[in-house]
Design an enzyme around this catalytic site. Structure first.
Site, mmCIF file in Angstrom:
data_model
loop_
_atom_site.group_PDB
_atom_site.id
_atom_site.type_symbol
_atom_site.label_atom_id
_atom_site.label_comp_id
_atom_site.label_asym_id
_atom_site.label_seq_id
_atom_site.Cartn_x
_atom_site.Cartn_y
_atom_site.Cartn_z
ATOM 1 N N HIS A 183 0.851 -1.194 0.000
ATOM 2 C CA HIS A 183 0.000 0.000 0.000
ATOM 3 C C HIS A 183 0.884 1.241 0.000
ATOM 4 O O HIS A 183 1.671 1.459 0.929
ATOM 5 C CB HIS A 183 -0.946 -0.003 1.206
ATOM 6 C CG HIS A 183 -2.047 -0.995 1.047
ATOM 7 N ND1 HIS A 183 -2.548 -1.733 2.095
ATOM 8 C CD2 HIS A 183 -2.746 -1.367 -0.075
ATOM 9 C CE1 HIS A 183 -3.517 -2.515 1.624
ATOM 10 N NE2 HIS A 183 -3.643 -2.314 0.320
ATOM 11 N N GLU A 186 1.576 3.855 3.011
ATOM 12 C CA GLU A 186 1.995 3.358 4.323
ATOM 13 C C GLU A 186 3.522 3.439 4.409
ATOM 14 O O GLU A 186 4.233 2.447 4.442
ATOM 15 C CB GLU A 186 1.444 1.941 4.515
ATOM 16 C CG GLU A 186 -0.086 1.948 4.504
ATOM 17 C CD GLU A 186 -0.748 0.581 4.361
ATOM 18 O OE1 GLU A 186 -0.051 -0.443 4.449
ATOM 19 O OE2 GLU A 186 -1.978 0.541 4.151
ATOM 20 N N HIS A 308 2.336 -3.538 6.861
ATOM 21 C CA HIS A 308 1.363 -2.488 6.521
ATOM 22 C C HIS A 308 1.348 -1.499 7.679
ATOM 23 O O HIS A 308 1.951 -1.714 8.716
ATOM 24 C CB HIS A 308 -0.042 -3.091 6.416
ATOM 25 C CG HIS A 308 -0.278 -3.919 5.195
ATOM 26 N ND1 HIS A 308 -1.085 -3.511 4.177
ATOM 27 C CD2 HIS A 308 0.183 -5.149 4.851
ATOM 28 C CE1 HIS A 308 -1.119 -4.451 3.241
ATOM 29 N NE2 HIS A 308 -0.352 -5.464 3.624
ATOM 30 N N GLU A 384 0.397 -4.893 11.018
ATOM 31 C CA GLU A 384 -0.072 -3.513 10.864
ATOM 32 C C GLU A 384 0.728 -2.719 11.891
ATOM 33 O O GLU A 384 0.510 -2.843 13.100
ATOM 34 C CB GLU A 384 -1.570 -3.410 11.170
ATOM 35 C CG GLU A 384 -2.460 -4.053 10.123
ATOM 36 C CD GLU A 384 -2.668 -3.169 8.895
ATOM 37 O OE1 GLU A 384 -2.256 -1.998 8.907
ATOM 38 O OE2 GLU A 384 -3.257 -3.678 7.925
HETATM 39 O O1 0X9 Z 1 -7.017 -3.918 4.143
HETATM 40 C C1 0X9 Z 1 -5.863 -4.328 4.037
HETATM 41 O O2 0X9 Z 1 -5.387 -4.723 2.984
HETATM 42 C C2 0X9 Z 1 -4.965 -4.348 5.272
HETATM 43 N N1 0X9 Z 1 -5.190 -3.224 6.092
HETATM 44 S S1 0X9 Z 1 -4.690 -1.749 5.603
HETATM 45 O O3 0X9 Z 1 -5.221 -0.780 6.538
HETATM 46 N N2 0X9 Z 1 -3.122 -1.689 5.699
HETATM 47 O O4 0X9 Z 1 -5.110 -1.543 4.267
HETATM 48 C C3 0X9 Z 1 -5.292 -5.619 6.057
HETATM 49 C C4 0X9 Z 1 -4.706 -6.787 5.423
HETATM 50 C C5 0X9 Z 1 -5.154 -8.042 6.030
HETATM 51 N N3 0X9 Z 1 -5.758 -8.816 5.086
HETATM 52 C C6 0X9 Z 1 -5.113 -9.484 4.099
HETATM 53 N N4 0X9 Z 1 -3.834 -9.634 4.119
HETATM 54 N N5 0X9 Z 1 -5.854 -9.976 3.159
HETATM 55 ZN ZN ZN Z 2 -1.991 -1.668 4.026
#
Ligand code: 0X9
Ligand code: ZN
Length: 421
Positions: A183, A186, A308, A384
């Site tokens: 992302h 981030e 992330h 995260e």
């Molecule tokens: O939504 C996402 O992709 C992640 N959170 S973020 O706020 N960084 O965008 C969570 C990822 C967890 N899920 C997966 N890895 N599928």
């Molecule tokens: Zn992310």
């Protein structure tokens, strides 16, 4: 610009990266960042009432079960305040004028000079320069690796670290893979990843040296290089890739684009969705497609870790189901040790480990789920990182860098205790 637009229209069949409103700096003057709290029905009302505006203004927002975070432009503030009063919601303004934070962050930007400082954020070409520099500084046991390519033609560049160690062997070590920066906005993720590389290469702590020697490391600080560059230069909140859809909108969410349960939860089918467009098909994005091909060639993949931000949370697969994988208990135990090692550094606590469906929200098409499902990789995690926005102060990068280093040590230590390698 009119001339460029004309050229773009003429040559619209080919990739044209300069169009009228794409590559223009977005300053976010007087945009405020709100955190709003309430119960599930209040959040539903908020999301329903703001739906059109959020979409039309392409706004950064997260609406969870009990809270929401929204980047609010000046002309939406009155409406939002009315909703807050009418629905008796709790609100906190995290940043009154986010453009000031962006400006401060900008002033702290640096260009590469004989290395990275870890007190500033660097653009992707400087991160690549760092990786190349490390591979020429330690040519015997590091090499740059190309994990794939991007829409705008950048490499997904990484560093492989594979030392002879004390036992003098480099063959068939378990592979520890780090995916960072999928992302774009981030920024702390690529920063702690290069910090961690630096620790592996330069630390004199015997535990870190042993950690380095135990694995064949494949570390990719920016797997969405176009998006990161675009966020760095033009739009601080850009999240997606930069591919161009047939209707002219840009990018897909690369963590919704992997070929496992693609397009089901927490995704959008709309190419103009600012955050969650899943792409036109699984692996429609060259970044995810080529990275997946690279991963598929790795034998002996033991750890897959994605970084992330922000939530202070450790996630395990799967992200779109509350069902647990066969070694879920082990994943939790190894993950817990990792978090203990991390919190020993500065006392900061993470939530989890748990599945995204249980701790955050269901999300389909993420890399973690694909790796686990496709390759049955035993130890797969998404961190995260910390923060209350995407703006982690650059002067404090080493704080999270040290935590992450210890968290990786915790993972490896407990996995070894449990006989995973
Ligand atoms: O939504 C996402 O992709 C992640 N959170 S973020 O706020 N960084 O965008 C969570 C990822 C967890 N899920 C997966 N890895 N599928
Ligand atoms: Zn992310």
């Amino acid at each position: 610009m009119a001339f460029l637009l004309f050229i773009c229209i003429i040559f619209s069949a080919i990739h044209c990266s300069l169009s009228a409103d794409d590559y223009v700096y977005k300053d976010y003057a007087n945009y405020s960042f709100y955190r709003i709290e309430g119960d599930q029905s209040q959040m539903k009302y908020l999301s329903k009432t703001l739906k059109d505006q959020l979409h039309e203004h392409q706004l950064l927002h997260f609406i969870h079960k009990n809270h929401a975070e929204i980047l609010v432009p000046p002309n939406l503030k009155t409406l939002l305040h009315l909703i807050i009063i009418r629905k008796n919601l709790k609100m906190k303004i995290i940043y009154n004028d986010i453009s000031e934070i962006i400006r401060e962050e900008k002033q702290a930007k640096l260009r590469y000079r004989n290395g990275l400082s870890w007190t500033a954020y660097y653009d992707v070409d400087d991160i690549h320069r760092y990786l190349k520099n490390m591979s020429s500084t330690y040519p015997q046991w590091t090499e740059t690796i190309v994990g794939g390519k991007s829409y705008e033609g950048r490499q997904i560049l990484g560093l492989r670290i594979n030392t002879p160690g004390q036992d003098n062997y480099t063959e068939n070590k378990p592979v520890f893979f780090i995916e960072s920066g999928i992302h774009a906005r981030e920024w702390i993720a690529p920063a702690v990843t290069t910090y961690f590389i630096n620790q592996l290469l330069t630390s004199s702590d015997p535990k870190i040296l042993a950690l380095r020697d135990q694995f064949d490391w494949r570390i990719f600080p920016t797997v969405n290089p176009d998006g990161y560059h675009y966020s760095y230069v033009y739009d601080r909140y850009w999240r997606k890739t930069r591919s161009r859809s047939s209707n002219g909108c840009r990018g897909a969410d690369p963590n919704r684009n992997w070929d496992y349960n693609w397009g089901q939860h927490s995704t959008s089918k709309d190419p103009c969705d600012y955050q969650l467009y899943a792409g036109s098909a699984p692996f429609s994005e060259v970044e995810t497609r080529t990275l997946a091909a690279y991963i598929s060639k790795i034998d002996n993949l033991l750890f897959y870790v994605a970084f992330h931000s922000y939530a202070s949370l450790l996630l395990v697969p799967y992200s779109d189901s509350t069902e647990h994988v066969d070694n879920y208990e082990d994943l939790v135990q190894v993950g817990k040790t990792s978090l203990e090692y991390g919190s020993a550094v500065n006392g900061n606590k993470y939530d989890g480990p748990g599945t995204a469906a249980e701790t955050l929200y269901r999300a389909s098409g993420g890399s973690m789920d694909w790796v686990r499902f496709k390759h049955k990789t035993r130890l797969v995690y998404t961190y995260e990182l910390r923060g209350s926005s995407f703006h982690w102060p650059p002067s404090r990068i080493p704080e999270q860098g040290d935590e992450v280093t210890q968290m990786m040590l915790g993972l490896a230590t407990e996995a070894r205790n449990m006989g995973y390698y």
